[in-house]
Design an enzyme around this catalytic site. Structure first.
Site, mmCIF file in Angstrom:
data_model
loop_
_atom_site.group_PDB
_atom_site.id
_atom_site.type_symbol
_atom_site.label_atom_id
_atom_site.label_comp_id
_atom_site.label_asym_id
_atom_site.label_seq_id
_atom_site.Cartn_x
_atom_site.Cartn_y
_atom_site.Cartn_z
ATOM 1 N N ILE A 58 -12.654 37.909 -21.388
ATOM 2 C CA ILE A 58 -12.389 39.040 -20.488
ATOM 3 C C ILE A 58 -12.276 38.473 -19.075
ATOM 4 C CG2 ILE A 58 -13.211 41.235 -19.561
ATOM 5 C CD1 ILE A 58 -14.647 41.753 -22.163
ATOM 6 N N HIS A 59 -11.040 38.224 -18.655
ATOM 7 C CA HIS A 59 -10.774 37.693 -17.321
ATOM 8 C C HIS A 59 -10.263 38.816 -16.422
ATOM 9 C CE1 HIS A 59 -6.422 37.360 -18.362
ATOM 10 N NE2 HIS A 59 -6.917 37.141 -19.568
ATOM 11 N N ALA A 60 -9.907 38.495 -15.193
ATOM 12 C CA ALA A 60 -9.629 39.498 -14.157
ATOM 13 C C ALA A 60 -8.602 40.563 -14.539
ATOM 14 C CB ALA A 60 -9.200 38.812 -12.863
ATOM 15 N N ALA B 161 -9.801 42.849 -17.405
ATOM 16 C CA ALA B 161 -11.003 43.552 -16.936
ATOM 17 C C ALA B 161 -10.599 44.700 -16.019
ATOM 18 C CB ALA B 161 -11.945 42.602 -16.212
#
Length: 85
Positions: free
Chosen positions: A14-16, A19
């Site tokens: 779950i990266h930027a 997210a």
């Protein structure tokens, strides 16, 4: 309360970008939505909280929705995770 578990398959976890999309989706519902994983939990409507979980590929997260639109919220969150992460 509606809950489900999902194992992250995205190589970056779950990266930027996802997210931010997850938070934006959660904010469309009145229900309280939480995500838990990596021995932590966070409010799905708060970007920094979601990012602070440090969820990586292979980690299993539990999502819970509680409120007036919990059925729709849980279904939408599960669909998002399956399509994006």
């Amino acid at each position: 309360m509606k809950t489900f578990d999902y194992t992250i398959t995205d190589t970056l976890g779950i990266h930027a970008r996802p997210a931010g999309e997850l938070v934006a989706l959660a904010k469309t519902f009145t229900s309280k939505i939480t995500i838990a994983g990596n021995s932590k939990s966070a409010d799905c409507k708060k970007m920094l909280a979601v990012m602070s979980l440090g969820i990586k590929q292979g980690h299993t997260v539990s999502v819970a929705a509680e409120g007036a639109d919990e059925d729709k919220a849980a279904a939408a969150m599960e669909d998002f995770l399956r399509q994006s992460l």
